[in-house]
Design a protein around this motif. Structure first.
Motif, short mmCIF file in Angstrom:
data_model
loop_
_atom_site.label_atom_id
_atom_site.label_comp_id
_atom_site.label_asym_id
_atom_site.label_seq_id
_atom_site.Cartn_x
_atom_site.Cartn_y
_atom_site.Cartn_z
N GLU A 324 -1.56 -6.75 -6.42
CA GLU A 324 -2.05 -7.57 -5.42
C GLU A 324 -3.30 -7.06 -4.69
N THR A 325 -3.38 -5.69 -4.54
CA THR A 325 -4.41 -5.20 -3.89
C THR A 325 -5.64 -5.48 -4.89
N ILE A 326 -5.34 -5.21 -6.06
CA ILE A 326 -6.37 -5.19 -7.06
C ILE A 326 -7.19 -6.62 -7.24
N GLU A 327 -5.99 -7.67 -7.08
CA GLU A 327 -6.51 -8.75 -7.08
C GLU A 327 -7.35 -9.44 -5.98
N LEU A 328 -6.97 -8.76 -4.89
CA LEU A 328 -7.57 -9.08 -3.49
C LEU A 328 -9.18 -8.38 -3.38
N PHE A 329 -8.94 -7.12 -3.86
CA PHE A 329 -10.40 -6.38 -3.76
C PHE A 329 -11.34 -6.84 -4.81
N GLY A 330 -10.62 -7.44 -5.90
CA GLY A 330 -11.47 -7.78 -7.04
C GLY A 330 -12.04 -9.18 -6.93
N ALA A 331 -11.43 -9.92 -5.93
CA ALA A 331 -11.94 -11.50 -5.85
C ALA A 331 -13.42 -11.34 -5.53
#
Length: 399
Positions: A324-331
């Motif tokens: 979820e962190t990767i998806e958030l910061f990769g948005a």
């Protein structure tokens, strides 16, 4: 004595047979990305409401056959295993069903997975580049030398014995993965690690635990794709990992594409040593695997070359928890996640300290080793099965 005759595929197999679904009711749903070329069966991981949308429809025991490039070339073909009478899925499936008293359902799967059907289907493809599809009518009318039903059943028995062993190993792998994951959660999420009763907490974490960045655990390497316009860069023995290779695999022991020595030499510093942690950061983000052999990856994957291999198992599970962190910061505002190397290596994790990480390593390394061993066993079983498949399907090997 076996009896073989030239017949059309449609003489023994129904293609896209009718299946009745009721609008507004829920059914098992299978998308094309859930079909693995290394697994005989596919089951649903989700249930969806059927509202009349365009889809393929099938029943338990049917074979789903990917009709679109590159899924067909990658042999995304599987036997459906669901609970219930009916299901639906990707529009890019053809559905094959054995006709009663004319074909065995297991034989239908093996036949339609073989070169005798797959290669002509690929040659029948039409449509725009990158979206080509096999021609249904051509596949239906394909002429094949086919055995009688008793022979089909004997052939299916032989090939199923290999797949039964593979599926038993997959169940063992799943249990081992669950055991390692549960211990990780027990110690590092619920904080019930050895000695927790006497541990003081500060700001919600055990005293002495610290915040670190992923780059503290090793060198972060972003993959790269050698020129695909130079065919000599490919076709060797060096694994070239892409995100689809990683799905459902703790360890990567084989890949769809492989680099040659020439391809490797175009980017030798990108080669990952064994037991690097690979994390997808573009597109389908947060998929995590470990390379069991030296490998390259494409640019969608950031990898950690560990300073200390005793941290492998703990950091593997920690990276999985960062999805979820990767998806958030990769948005990026676009539909596709894109987390750069710079952002990836700066991601923060809670470090429980060297002693607890080592204790976890000692507990679960044997589980990881067993998982890898079962995966290699499966690879050998697949090789043996695939050697038998064309000989059995052609009648060259009498049963």
């Amino acid at each position: 004595m076996s009896k073989w005759e030239e017949k059309r595929l449609e003489d023994i197999i129904d293609v896209n047979p009718p299946v009745k679904l009721k609008k507004g009711e829920s059914y098992p749903f299978i998308d094309i990305d859930k079909v693995s070329p290394t697994r005989r069966s596919v089951t649903n991981e989700e249930v969806k409401v059927y509202d009349g949308q365009s889809s393929s429809k099938f029943c338990d025991g049917d074979t789903v056959f990917s009709r679109i490039t590159p899924c067909l070339e990658n042999r995304k073909i599987a036997k459906v295993a669901i609970n219930g009478d009916a299901a639906f899925g990707s529009t890019e499936f053809y559905v094959f069903r054995a006709k009663k008293k004319k074909a065995d359902a297991r034989f239908t799967y093996y036949l339609t997975s073989s070169d005798a059907v797959v290669l002509p289907a690929i040659n029948s493809m039409t449509g725009a580049s990158g979206r080509q599809r096999a021609d249904k009518r051509f596949v239906q009318r394909l002429k094949l030398n086919l055995p009688d039903l008793p022979t089909q059943e004997r052939i299916a028995d032989i090939l199923s014995a290999y797949d039964d062993l593979i599926e038993a190993n997959n169940r063992r792998i799943k249990l081992l993965e669950q055991a390692a994951q549960e211990l990780y959660k027990e110690w590092f999420v619920r904080f019930r690690f050895p000695g927790h009763e006497n541990t003081k907490f500060e700001d919600g974490f055990p005293k002495g635990w610290t915040i670190k960045r992923l780059s503290d655990y090793g060198r972060v390497e972003t993959g790269k794709t050698p020129s695909t316009e130079i065919a000599e860069n490919y076709g060797g023995e060096i694994m070239f990992v892409k995100t689809p290779d990683m799905h459902g695999n703790m360890f990567i022991i084989q890949t769809e594409d492989k680099l040659s020595e020439r391809g490797h030499n175009t980017q030798p510093k990108k080669l990952l040593p064994t037991n690097s942690i690979m994390v997808s950061c573009i597109g389908t983000a947060g998929v995590v695997s470990i390379n069991a052999e030296p490998a390259h990856t494409n640019q969608q994957i950031n990898s950690i070359v560990l300073n200390n291999l005793n941290e492998l198992e703990w950091l593997y599970h920690t990276c999985k928890s960062l999805k979820e962190t990767i998806e958030l910061f990769g948005a990026t505002g676009a539909t596709m996640t894109n987390l750069s190397k710079g952002k990836f290596e700066k991601l923060k994790v809670v470090d429980p300290g060297e002693n607890l990480i080592l204790a976890y390593h000692d507990k679960v390394k044997p589980l990881f080793d067993e998982i890898k061993s079962f995966m290699y066993q499966n690879q050998n079983l697949e090789t043996q099965r695939d050697m038998l498949l064309p000989r059995l399907m052609s009648g060259k090997l009498e049963v």
